[in-house]
Enzyme design. Structure first.
Site, short mmCIF file in Angstrom:
data_model
loop_
_atom_site.label_atom_id
_atom_site.label_comp_id
_atom_site.label_asym_id
_atom_site.label_seq_id
_atom_site.Cartn_x
_atom_site.Cartn_y
_atom_site.Cartn_z
N HIS A 170 71.14 9.03 15.64
CA HIS A 170 72.24 9.55 14.83
C HIS A 170 72.04 11.02 14.49
O HIS A 170 71.10 11.38 13.79
CB HIS A 170 72.37 8.73 13.55
CG HIS A 170 73.69 8.85 12.88
ND1 HIS A 170 73.96 8.31 11.64
CD2 HIS A 170 74.85 9.46 13.26
CE1 HIS A 170 75.21 8.54 11.30
NE2 HIS A 170 75.77 9.26 12.26
N TYR A 219 76.10 5.75 6.13
CA TYR A 219 77.39 5.46 5.52
C TYR A 219 77.21 4.74 4.19
O TYR A 219 76.86 3.55 4.14
CB TYR A 219 78.26 4.61 6.46
CG TYR A 219 78.47 5.22 7.83
CD1 TYR A 219 78.42 6.59 8.03
CD2 TYR A 219 78.72 4.40 8.93
CE1 TYR A 219 78.61 7.13 9.29
CE2 TYR A 219 78.92 4.94 10.19
CZ TYR A 219 78.86 6.31 10.37
OH TYR A 219 79.05 6.85 11.62
#
Length: 327
Positions: free
Chosen positions: A140, A55
């Site tokens: 992830h 992010y």
């Protein structure tokens, strides 16, 4: 804000704060706005914050860490993710990130689910966060990396959990099929499923949720607005679905959902927030927020009572899996 206990003893607030938007997802967010948003979330009762190196190329972790530096560490649950290392990207400072974040591409992402990669990723996340520990670590998006993620990736997370470095371990993905395989084959505590268990689609009912219930694995529901499609009373013409322009047939289905909700005195986003939390396997629903106003609106939506008849009417209209009516 109410919290739900996990099998590891961690308590996650029903609404969790997703940090991708404050790291410039799709559009720039200033330092001042990000700080004000995180302050508003804390004041509103958010105590579960989810982040990742992905992010904003580390920006989300840095901004979250700055906000938490002023807060009691024992009052908050923090999750981050491993599997994407941030490596130097010569010349990248002259252009923006090409993966959806309005930040300079001074580093680039590199998938790595090896033991060394996982340990390095977590160490660098802790440095950006300014913390000596995180509570939850997820692998992830290992979609194309099952072999490494399910062996060295998971083995390293289990090692970290056994050593007490982290409390809980899991996997976060935008699909339910591979998450189900992780649940069935590995010793994880929870999964983060993004976009596959929402008011719009309930594919996780076919595989992930039954497997998680059988194995006692907790579920965090992410992308509950399906990347913005369910975040407005009616879908906009430029609405996105799975981070791409929403097809006309999908927008049409969402319009039908909105009309049914309105017939029961509920706005579409209000039902969308409440929906995943009806499932006892779900311990938190993540909402990505980029302003204090969005924080206040998310809390308001979560507090709106949704009549039980709505779910039955949606199922009868073919807009909701009938299994949801029996909760």
């Amino acid at each position: 804000m109410d919290a739900r206990a996990t099998r590891t003893g961690l308590a996650l607030t029903e609404l969790g704060f997703g940090t991708a938007p404050i790291a410039g997802m799709q559009s720039l967010v200033s330092e001042e706005q990000a700080a004000a948003t995180l302050d508003a979330a804390w004041d509103a009762g958010f105590r579960y914050f989810d982040t990742a190196p992905h992010y904003g190329l580390g920006l989300a972790e840095r901004r979250l860490g700055a906000a938490l530096a002023r807060r009691p560490r024992d009052e908050v649950v923090v999750s981050t993710k491993v599997g994407r290392l941030l490596v130097p990207n010569p010349g990248g400072e002259h252009r923006l990130d090409d993966d959806g974040f309005a930040v300079p591409a001074v580093v680039r992402r590199q998938f790595d689910f090896s033991r060394d990669g996982v340990l390095r990723s977590l160490e660098e996340s802790l440095e950006r966060l300014g913390l000596d520990r995180v509570d939850i670590v997820y692998l992830h998006d290992p979609d194309e990396h099952w072999e490494a993620a399910s062996t060295t990736g998971i083995d390293t997370l289990v090692e970290l959990r056994d050593q007490g470095v982290v409390t809980a371990i899991g996997v976060g993905m935008n699909q339910s099929a591979m998450l189900t395989e992780f649940v069935r084959r590995t010793d994880i505590d929870l999964v983060l499923v993004a976009g596959r268990y929402t008011l719009l689609e309930q594919g996780a009912l076919d595989d992930l949720l039954p497997a998680a219930a059988e194995r006692g694995v907790d579920v965090v529901a992410g992308a509950i607005y399906n990347s913005g499609l369910l975040s407005r009373a009616r879908p906009a013409d430029d609405a996105t679905y799975d981070y791409a322009p929403a097809p006309a047939e999908v927008r049409g289905r969402v319009t039908r959902l909105a009309e049914a909700c309105e017939a029961h005195g509920v706005a579409l986003p209000e039902a969308a927030v409440r929906f995943p939390l009806r499932n006892p396997q779900v311990v938190s629903a993540l909402v990505g927020l980029r302003s204090p106003g969005e924080v206040a609106e998310a809390v308001r939506r979560a507090a709106v009572p949704v009549p039980d008849d709505l779910w039955g009417d949606l199922a009868e209209a073919g807009l909701l899996d009938p299994r949801e009516v029996r909760r």
